[in-house]
Design an enzyme around this catalytic site. Sequence first.
Site, mmCIF file in Angstrom:
data_model
loop_
_atom_site.group_PDB
_atom_site.id
_atom_site.type_symbol
_atom_site.label_atom_id
_atom_site.label_comp_id
_atom_site.label_asym_id
_atom_site.label_seq_id
_atom_site.Cartn_x
_atom_site.Cartn_y
_atom_site.Cartn_z
ATOM 1 C CB CYS A 1 36.377 35.071 38.759
ATOM 2 S SG CYS A 1 36.580 33.399 39.377
ATOM 3 C CG ASP A 2 36.461 37.354 35.448
ATOM 4 O OD1 ASP A 2 37.272 37.832 36.262
ATOM 5 O OD2 ASP A 2 36.725 36.388 34.712
ATOM 6 C CB CYS B 1 35.201 32.234 36.782
ATOM 7 S SG CYS B 1 34.924 32.403 38.560
#
Length: 321
Positions: A139-140, A136
């Site tokens: 997300c990261d 992701c």
Amino acid sequence: MGTTKHSKLLILGSGPAGYTAAVYAARANLQPVLITGMEKGGQLTTTTEVENWPGDPNDLTGPLLMERMHEHATKFETEIIFDHINKVDLQNRPFRLNGDNGEYTCDALIIATGASARYLGLPSEEAFKGRGVSACATCDGFFYRNQKVAVIGGGNTAVEEALYLSNIASEVHLIHRRDGFRAEKILIKRLMDKVENGNIILHTNRTLEEVTGDQMGVTGVRLRDTQNSDNIESLDVAGLFVAIGHSPNTAIFEGQLELENGYIKVQSGIHGNATQTSIPGVFAAGDVMDHIYRQAITSAGTGCMAALDAERYLDGLADAK
């Protein structure tokens, strides 16, 4: 575990399919209960721009769309419960489901549990999950500002991840096992612009051989040439983003529902009841039953269909009494 909660209609999943099913079911006065699952909002919560949702072409993000769907469902008094179902009994009536936080029974069930990111299965990949290996970018990606990263995959998700990361990382190495990409043409156009004028570097006809690193995390990847297996190359990267597709979240239904390659089989719909599974009263919607189209709008559409099918099923039960 406490008391068992019963409802006429239970919906599993809080992506576009689940929330749409909830809206239609609630408006039909079915008083649906929706169990969110571990990933509230589904895959769209990890998507930045949503450009293909009809009627909302500007500045729509995945998290915003899911927030609106949540509000829409609650407006019509859908009861939403944050829980994860880990066991089901679909052989007896009412259907019985066990979650981490409670037990539930229902007369009709809509399964909209979606799909989860797929990994390659390399031991080195597993070893560095959460320490440089991710599925992701939204997300990261923040953690790799001004660093070199790699993305592996050849479809829409991989190209979208690479484009997103190109605005954060110093270099993005996009790795694909084939010569050409399967992404939509508009995404390919943006990708090639970044390749020619930006910081994305393509590595086609390459497979991931190994993720390398140390106690601090990922330090690089080793690639194998698919056209010359003796050719191994190494890249220095701080992070690897795997974008090779998804697997349906159907493990708990194995042995109870008819599946095909992990996806729940539903009827053709020629005579209606298109979302019914192999068990009457159990319906499926969204990515859990669709491995072809896999769009937010098609998931929402099947969620609507499942709610209408469930309504007709429950009406039939009432008429039979």
